[in-house]
Design a protein around this motif. Structure first.
Motif, short mmCIF file in Angstrom:
data_model
loop_
_atom_site.label_atom_id
_atom_site.label_comp_id
_atom_site.label_asym_id
_atom_site.label_seq_id
_atom_site.Cartn_x
_atom_site.Cartn_y
_atom_site.Cartn_z
N TYR A 1 0.85 -1.19 0.00
CA TYR A 1 0.00 0.00 0.00
C TYR A 1 0.88 1.24 0.00
O TYR A 1 1.85 1.32 0.76
CB TYR A 1 -0.90 0.03 1.24
N ASN A 2 0.54 2.21 -0.85
CA ASN A 2 1.26 3.48 -0.82
C ASN A 2 0.53 4.47 0.08
O ASN A 2 -0.49 4.14 0.71
CB ASN A 2 1.47 4.03 -2.24
N ALA A 3 1.04 5.71 0.16
CA ALA A 3 0.46 6.70 1.07
C ALA A 3 -0.94 7.12 0.68
O ALA A 3 -1.67 7.69 1.49
CB ALA A 3 1.38 7.91 1.16
N SER A 4 -1.34 6.84 -0.56
CA SER A 4 -2.71 7.10 -1.00
C SER A 4 -3.60 5.89 -0.80
O SER A 4 -4.77 5.90 -1.18
CB SER A 4 -2.71 7.50 -2.48
N LEU A 5 -3.03 4.83 -0.21
CA LEU A 5 -3.74 3.58 0.10
C LEU A 5 -4.12 2.80 -1.15
O LEU A 5 -5.04 1.97 -1.12
CB LEU A 5 -4.96 3.83 0.98
N THR A 6 -3.40 3.04 -2.24
CA THR A 6 -3.55 2.21 -3.43
C THR A 6 -2.81 0.90 -3.23
O THR A 6 -1.66 0.90 -2.80
CB THR A 6 -3.00 2.93 -4.67
N ARG A 7 -3.45 -0.20 -3.53
CA ARG A 7 -2.86 -1.51 -3.30
C ARG A 7 -2.18 -2.06 -4.54
O ARG A 7 -2.70 -1.95 -5.65
CB ARG A 7 -3.93 -2.51 -2.85
N ASN A 8 -1.01 -2.65 -4.33
CA ASN A 8 -0.30 -3.41 -5.36
C ASN A 8 -0.14 -4.84 -4.88
O ASN A 8 -0.22 -5.13 -3.69
CB ASN A 8 1.08 -2.80 -5.62
N ARG A 9 0.14 -5.75 -5.83
CA ARG A 9 0.33 -7.16 -5.49
C ARG A 9 1.71 -7.61 -5.96
O ARG A 9 1.86 -8.11 -7.08
CB ARG A 9 -0.75 -8.02 -6.16
N PRO A 10 2.74 -7.45 -5.15
CA PRO A 10 4.06 -7.97 -5.52
C PRO A 10 4.05 -9.50 -5.61
O PRO A 10 3.11 -10.16 -5.14
CB PRO A 10 4.96 -7.50 -4.37
N THR A 11 5.11 -10.05 -6.18
CA THR A 11 5.27 -11.50 -6.24
C THR A 11 5.22 -12.09 -4.84
O THR A 11 5.81 -11.56 -3.91
CB THR A 11 6.61 -11.86 -6.90
N ALA A 12 4.51 -13.18 -4.70
CA ALA A 12 4.35 -13.81 -3.38
C ALA A 12 5.67 -14.36 -2.86
O ALA A 12 6.63 -14.59 -3.62
CB ALA A 12 3.33 -14.93 -3.47
N LEU A 13 5.73 -14.57 -1.56
CA LEU A 13 6.86 -15.26 -0.96
C LEU A 13 7.00 -16.65 -1.59
O LEU A 13 6.00 -17.32 -1.86
CB LEU A 13 6.67 -15.39 0.54
#
Length: 319
Positions: free
Chosen positions: A134-146
């Protein structure tokens, strides 16, 4: 009781949030820099094992569980203690880990309770590797999973790397260490010296990981990674842990408080282990009361720890 709860800092407040599912489902606690307590109402419900991190003007609270079910709720509290339901994780999760890197707060790993599709019965916990940013604007991203799904892992930041270390898998403790840079690209770092549950905190350019349960039982090993991802083994903590306590950073000090030991139940529950900016262990006074599954947060010049309403909040400050 606040046991199994979570702490976070936003604006001029240290927040104690959630906890044992018998705790009130609405009232959360906040302490300002004068240690004055304020309560506020959340919209979260009766959940424990929530994960928290702060980005910009928001403390983000994600996931959690009751006795037999997990949630995917994501809620925020801003610097005015205003609460908002913001998002939902893709999968229910509790016992995750979180840290910041660059412009993002990263949440990763965790476990969930699965339900048998035929009988409807609740099964044991299953581990996940999902990552959310989450960035400071609360936009969500989905990085590669563990690469290795795990829960009760540690997270901290070393320079431009968020580091997720250790944890518990469905087959035992894990020593795996993975990194995410400021572009959210996943990488690897040297594994921990042994598989263990752990707690992480950021101290300057170091990510420090304190021990909990390991495949061999209780543990005392403390390991750190610098901004080049070089691993260092620090002086061990003197009292072993078989569950992970709580780790926070106050000024130039990393602090690890509470938890229990397999060999002597409750033995380290009053202990606070401290390392300074040169990674040297510093002796400090024990807490007055046992804190078996404590909650911790910092505000101003204070590190605050609590466990239950009966023992109150204990504060450490830099002399």
């Amino acid at each position: 009781s606040r046991q199994y709860g979570v702490g976070a800092t936003v604006g001029n407040y240290a927040i104690f949030y959630g906890g044992d599912s018998s705790y009130s489902n609405a009232t959360q606690d906040a302490y300002n820099e004068s240690l004055t307590k304020t309560t506020f109402t959340s919209n979260y419900g009766k959940y424990r094992w929530i994960t928290a991190e702060t980005i910009g003007n928001y403390a983000i609270f994600a996931g959690g569980s009751t006795e037999d079910s997990s949630t995917n709720i994501v809620s925020t509290v801003d610097a005015s203690l205003t609460v908002a339901r913001r998002d939902y994780l893709m999968v229910d999760a509790h016992r995750s880990a979180a840290t910041k890197v660059g412009n993002y707060a990263l949440f990763g790993g965790g476990a969930y309770f699965w339900i048998d599709g035929d009988t409807g019965e609740i099964g044991d916990e299953a581990c996940i590797g999902n990552m959310y940013a989450y960035n400071a604007s609360l936009t969500r991203n989905r990085p590669t999973a563990l690469a290795v799904p795990r829960a009760i892992l540690g997270a901290a930041t070393a320079g431009s790397y968020a580091i997720f270390a250790g944890g518990f898998t469905m087959s035992g403790s894990s020593a795996k260490v993975q990194t995410y840079n400021t572009s959210l690209t996943r990488g690897n770092a040297t594994d921990l010296s042994a598989g263990r549950e752990c707690r992480g905190t950021t101290l300057g350019d170091y990510a420090i990981f304190f021990p909990g349960y390991s495949s061999g039982g209780s543990d005392t090993v403390v390991e750190a990674y610098d901004s080049s991802l070089t691993k260092k083994t620090l002086e061990s903590i003197p009292k072993e842990r078989s569950s992970a306590g709580v780790a926070v950073t106050l000024g130039n000090y990393a602090m690890y408080a509470g938890a229990v030991s397999m060999t002597s139940y409750g033995r380290p529950a009053k202990t606070v282990d401290v390392y300074d900016g040169s990674l040297t262990r510093v002796a400090v006074e024990d807490m007055a009361n046992d804190k078996l599954y404590p909650v911790g947060a910092t505000v101003g010049n204070y590190a605050l720890f609590t466990y239950s309403s009966s023992d109150g909040v204990e504060a450490y400050t830099i002399a």
